[in-house]
Motif scaffolding. Structure first.
Motif, PDB file in Angstrom:
ATOM      1  N   LEU A   8       0.851  -1.038  -0.077  1.00 21.95           N
ATOM      2  CA  LEU A   8      -0.043   0.150  -0.082  1.00 21.95           C
ATOM      3  C   LEU A   8       0.881   1.096  -0.037  1.00 21.95           C
ATOM      4  O   LEU A   8       1.517   1.415   1.206  1.00 21.95           O
ATOM      5  CB  LEU A   8      -0.920   0.092   1.268  1.00 21.95           C
ATOM      6  N   LEU A 233      -2.953   0.531  -4.020  1.00 28.45           N
ATOM      7  CA  LEU A 233      -2.519  -0.562  -3.700  1.00 28.45           C
ATOM      8  C   LEU A 233      -2.148  -1.105  -4.744  1.00 28.45           C
ATOM      9  O   LEU A 233      -2.853  -1.597  -5.883  1.00 28.45           O
ATOM     10  CB  LEU A 233      -3.961  -1.297  -3.099  1.00 28.45           C
ATOM     11  N   TYR A 276      -7.733  -8.448   1.622  1.00 30.49           N
ATOM     12  CA  TYR A 276      -8.464  -8.610   0.344  1.00 30.49           C
ATOM     13  C   TYR A 276      -9.262  -9.729   0.071  1.00 30.49           C
ATOM     14  O   TYR A 276      -8.944 -10.821  -0.322  1.00 30.49           O
ATOM     15  CB  TYR A 276      -7.391  -8.488  -0.920  1.00 30.49           C
ATOM     16  N   LEU A 340      -7.274  -4.074   5.615  1.00 31.05           N
ATOM     17  CA  LEU A 340      -5.939  -4.743   5.149  1.00 31.05           C
ATOM     18  C   LEU A 340      -5.278  -5.022   6.124  1.00 31.05           C
ATOM     19  O   LEU A 340      -4.810  -4.164   7.012  1.00 31.05           O
ATOM     20  CB  LEU A 340      -5.514  -3.595   3.984  1.00 31.05           C
ATOM     21  N   ILE A 344       0.361  -6.617   4.714  1.00 29.05           N
ATOM     22  CA  ILE A 344       0.924  -5.530   3.698  1.00 29.05           C
ATOM     23  C   ILE A 344       1.381  -4.369   3.823  1.00 29.05           C
ATOM     24  O   ILE A 344       1.096  -3.646   4.616  1.00 29.05           O
ATOM     25  CB  ILE A 344      -0.472  -5.066   2.797  1.00 29.05           C
ATOM     26  N   ARG A 346       3.268  -0.849   4.238  1.00 38.12           N
ATOM     27  CA  ARG A 346       2.683   0.539   3.992  1.00 38.12           C
ATOM     28  C   ARG A 346       3.979   1.257   3.496  1.00 38.12           C
ATOM     29  O   ARG A 346       5.004   1.098   4.418  1.00 38.12           O
ATOM     30  CB  ARG A 346       1.856   1.301   5.084  1.00 38.12           C
TER      31      ARG A 346
END
Length: 349
Positions: A8, A233, A276, A340, A344, A346
């Motif tokens: 992200l 994303l 997701y 999320l 993931i 950032r």
């Protein structure tokens, strides 16, 4: 080799632009809401950018969120916690934390416990069934303030899903409450949430309490073209398979999935364990400036129907068109972002 490729990305310039634009929009200071992991963007990343840009006041929903900001060891910050604190020992010796008094009883408990009134923000309930001191208790609140000679850090309420006429009525009610309690007894006054900022002006307020707008997230009916989306994303194609002779794609048959004639499948490293969700099946993504359909979402991977032009390592963008994603998933964009997971990464651009 592609490893943990989906990230992200956060556009620092767009975030700062949104804050500065909103300040000028109503001529007020901004109280950025960074609860729910900064609406999924990453609390430490967003707070870090805003702090670097001069922001010192933040708002969260719960103590555990405030604790995350405290661990960043930033100087001179003030953090408003919306929800009630169960164990007041947690906040007693942390002057950076500002506590909401969500009932008159709670206010008295805070004062009796030794929490200075200048660390307390009073919440007023307009009858939305949320938190706050009830309108019928305002007279008793006035008497208590006078009796104790209290000066507070702030006072606030909430405009949510009200039509324009009702909004104006609540603004007038809020004004009358301020007059009754003594406006000078409050350093900070805030009423408008994100939708309220775009729909209503309020002379009494010192701050705009803004969540999704600082991230450039908008809903139908609350749109401002000057706000810029902060997140993207995206990642890379982790692999391509020719499935023209296969009956199955991952965990389902091609017939069951509705992709009977599919020849090429691309895999990306994101799945429902990352937040997701499987509801994204049938939606689209962008690869090489072209939209391709999402076939299947598994726990750790997502599979996309592609053509021969797509290669391993090509860039893929998910949630590229917010309006399409919201319509397909029947979820608000901030619902999709807040789930999320930390898997993931950032990344600030």
């Amino acid at each position: 080799m592609v490893i943990n490729s989906m990230k992200l990305y956060l556009n620092k310039e767009n975030l700062i632009h949104n804050i500065e634009y909103l300040k000028k929009y109503r001529g007020k200071e901004i109280l950025p809401v960074v609860k729910a992991n900064a609406y999924g963007h990453g609390m430490e990343e967003i707070v870090g950018i805003l702090y670097e840009n001069g922001q010192r006041e933040f708002a969260v929903a719960r103590y555990v969120e405030a604790e995350r900001i405290l661990k960043m060891n930033l100087k001179d910050v003030k953090i408003l916690i919306f929800e009630s604190i169960g164990d007041l020992e947690l906040v007693k010796d942390k002057p950076e934390l500002e506590i909401s008094a969500n009932t008159l009883k709670e206010l008295k408990e805070l004062i009796d416990f030794g929490i200075e009134s200048k660390r307390i923000q009073i919440k007023i309930d307009f009858g939305f069934g949320r938190n706050g001191i009830l309108l019928e208790e305002v007279e008793r609140l006035k008497e208590y303030i006078a009796q104790k000679k209290l000066k507070f850090r702030g006072i606030y309420s909430h405009l949510f899903s009200v039509n324009y006429e009702e909004g104006l009525e609540y603004i007038e009610i809020f004004h009358n409450i301020l007059e009754k309690l003594g406006k000078d007894n409050f350093e900070m006054i805030h009423l408008q949430n994100s939708a309220g900022v775009l729909n209503f002006d309020c002379e009494d307020v010192t701050h705009l309490r803004v969540g999704m707008l600082i991230y450039g997230l908008q809903e139908v009916g609350f749109y401002d073209k000057n706000l810029r989306q902060v997140f993207s994303l995206e990642g890379e194609i982790a692999g391509i398979r020719d499935v023209s002779q296969n009956r199955y794609i991952a965990y389902g048959t091609k017939a069951e999935l509705g992709f009977l004639d599919t020849k090429y499948i691309a895999k990306i490293k994101i799945g429902y364990a990352d937040g997701y969700l499987k509801v994204n099946e049938g939606s689209g993504c962008i690869i090489n400036n072209k939209e391709f359909p999402v076939v299947l979402v598994s726990m750790d991977n997502t599979f996309i129907e592609v053509d021969s032009s797509v290669k391993e390592g090509d860039k893929v963008i998910l949630y590229h068109d917010i309006s399409k994603c919201v319509a397909h998933n029947k979820m608000n964009i901030y619902e999709m972002l807040t789930i999320l997971s930390p898997r993931i990464e950032r990344v600030i651009r």
